[in-house]
Design a protein around this motif. Structure first.
Motif, PDB file in Angstrom:
ATOM      1  N   LEU A 151     -12.458 -27.809 -38.449  1.00 44.60           N
ATOM      2  CA  LEU A 151     -11.197 -27.139 -38.116  1.00 44.60           C
ATOM      3  C   LEU A 151     -10.615 -26.399 -39.315  1.00 44.60           C
ATOM      4  CD1 LEU A 151      -9.559 -30.088 -36.152  1.00 44.60           C
ATOM      5  CD2 LEU A 151     -10.532 -28.019 -35.133  1.00 44.60           C
ATOM      6  N   THR A 152     -10.002 -25.248 -39.043  1.00 45.80           N
ATOM      7  CA  THR A 152      -9.257 -24.531 -40.077  1.00 45.80           C
ATOM      8  C   THR A 152      -7.852 -25.115 -40.168  1.00 45.80           C
ATOM      9  OG1 THR A 152      -8.357 -22.877 -38.555  1.00 45.80           O
ATOM     10  CG2 THR A 152     -10.537 -22.433 -39.502  1.00 45.80           C
ATOM     11  N   ASN A 153      -7.145 -24.791 -41.242  1.00 38.78           N
ATOM     12  CA  ASN A 153      -5.765 -25.273 -41.397  1.00 38.78           C
ATOM     13  C   ASN A 153      -4.876 -24.774 -40.260  1.00 38.78           C
ATOM     14  OD1 ASN A 153      -6.345 -26.649 -43.771  1.00 38.78           O
ATOM     15  ND2 ASN A 153      -5.824 -24.901 -45.072  1.00 38.78           N
ATOM     16  N   ARG A 154      -5.095 -23.524 -39.827  1.00 38.59           N
ATOM     17  CA  ARG A 154      -4.309 -22.976 -38.732  1.00 38.59           C
ATOM     18  C   ARG A 154      -4.552 -23.755 -37.441  1.00 38.59           C
ATOM     19  NH1 ARG A 154      -0.025 -20.715 -39.006  1.00 38.59           N
ATOM     20  NH2 ARG A 154      -0.675 -18.832 -40.129  1.00 38.59           N
ATOM     21  N   GLU A 155      -5.820 -24.095 -37.178  1.00 38.58           N
ATOM     22  CA  GLU A 155      -6.156 -24.851 -35.969  1.00 38.58           C
ATOM     23  C   GLU A 155      -5.530 -26.243 -36.016  1.00 38.58           C
ATOM     24  OE1 GLU A 155     -10.407 -22.527 -35.233  1.00 38.58           O
ATOM     25  OE2 GLU A 155     -10.354 -24.467 -36.260  1.00 38.58           O
ATOM     26  N   ILE A 156      -5.512 -26.854 -37.189  1.00 43.86           N
ATOM     27  CA  ILE A 156      -4.882 -28.171 -37.335  1.00 43.86           C
ATOM     28  C   ILE A 156      -3.375 -28.070 -37.082  1.00 43.86           C
ATOM     29  CG2 ILE A 156      -4.302 -29.976 -39.009  1.00 43.86           C
ATOM     30  CD1 ILE A 156      -7.085 -29.541 -40.228  1.00 43.86           C
ATOM     31  N   ASP A 157      -2.745 -26.986 -37.551  1.00 45.73           N
ATOM     32  CA  ASP A 157      -1.318 -26.776 -37.286  1.00 45.73           C
ATOM     33  C   ASP A 157      -1.053 -26.681 -35.785  1.00 45.73           C
ATOM     34  OD1 ASP A 157      -0.717 -26.765 -39.967  1.00 45.73           O
ATOM     35  OD2 ASP A 157      -0.769 -24.578 -40.157  1.00 45.73           O
ATOM     36  N   ILE A 158      -1.910 -25.957 -35.082  1.00 45.89           N
ATOM     37  CA  ILE A 158      -1.738 -25.789 -33.634  1.00 45.89           C
ATOM     38  C   ILE A 158      -1.937 -27.119 -32.914  1.00 45.89           C
ATOM     39  CG2 ILE A 158      -2.715 -24.705 -31.562  1.00 45.89           C
ATOM     40  CD1 ILE A 158      -3.313 -22.247 -33.320  1.00 45.89           C
ATOM     41  N   ILE A 159      -2.929 -27.885 -33.340  1.00 48.57           N
ATOM     42  CA  ILE A 159      -3.163 -29.206 -32.745  1.00 48.57           C
ATOM     43  C   ILE A 159      -1.940 -30.095 -32.932  1.00 48.57           C
ATOM     44  CG2 ILE A 159      -4.499 -31.345 -33.031  1.00 48.57           C
ATOM     45  CD1 ILE A 159      -6.937 -29.551 -33.615  1.00 48.57           C
TER      46      ILE A 159
END
Length: 213
Positions: A151-159
């Motif tokens: 996961l990218t940092n952006r994807e982790i933020d969305i999760i």
């Protein structure tokens, strides 16, 4: 004096537990409930240092009550007491951050010792239960770590936002992105994690939070 809430649907067992608990002069059962709803209602009216909840109760189970308590009173110490030596029950209790999970067949000394431990910040799991759940928890943690690597940092933020119950519009506003971009990112997340839908992403977010804590 330590004020304790005791929730157990069988009155004879509840009274027996109360007697065991109050063999220690520092502990007093100041609230009694026969189901999870009564336990939550009591917490609305008075404060407790510790809640002891049976898992299986009518109207509202101990697990359901604990989920509510964790949201409303996140710092409450909660000890699950049950007759069920079942790893799934224990895993569910630990997921919602129970401070202890014990079987009812222990004696008064064990119960008092466990109460003291959880009030002191410890985590108490009955030995037979711990032997079952610890390998499962380790396996799940390893799997989460491997999934996180993709996961990218952006994807982790969305999760994390999905785990907090935010809508696509709310996520877009928070992260300064378009709703279309959020939808595309969610599709990527589903593919990476091999999940079916948004609900499973929310569950994954809860597991990540539990792992970090």
């Amino acid at each position: 004096m330590i004020n304790i809430l005791l929730a157990e649907d069988q009155s004879l067992i509840r009274q027996g537990l109360k007697i065991m608990i109050e063999t220690d002069e520092e502990f007093q059962v100041t609230g009694e409930a026969s189901n999870g709803k009564e336990a939550v209602d009591l917490c609305d009216r008075q404060s407790f240092d510790l809640a002891i909840l049976d898992i299986r109760m009518p109207v509202m189970t101990g697990l359901e009550a604990m989920r509510i308590m964790r949201k409303r009173w996140p710092d409450m110490v909660i000890l699950i007491l049950t007759t069920f030596n079942d790893e799934e029950y224990a895993l569910e209790a630990l997921k919602y951050k129970a401070n202890g999970y014990l079987l009812k067949d222990g004696n008064s000394e064990e119960l008092i010792r466990s109460i003291r431990s959880v009030l002191g910040g410890g985590l108490v799991i009955e030995d037979h239960v711990a032997a079952k759940v610890m390998p499962i928890l380790m396996e799940r943690q390893t799997a989460l770590l491997e999934m996180d690597k993709s996961l990218t940092n952006r994807e982790i933020d969305i999760i994390s936002c999905i785990g907090d119950g935010m809508s696509n519009q709310e996520i877009a506003s928070k992260l300064f992105l378009s709703v279309g971009t959020i939808k595309n990112q969610i599709s990527v997340i589903l593919n990476k994690l091999n999940l079916r839908d948004r609900t499973q992403i929310a569950i994954y977010a809860t597991k990540r939070d539990g792992k970090r804590n």
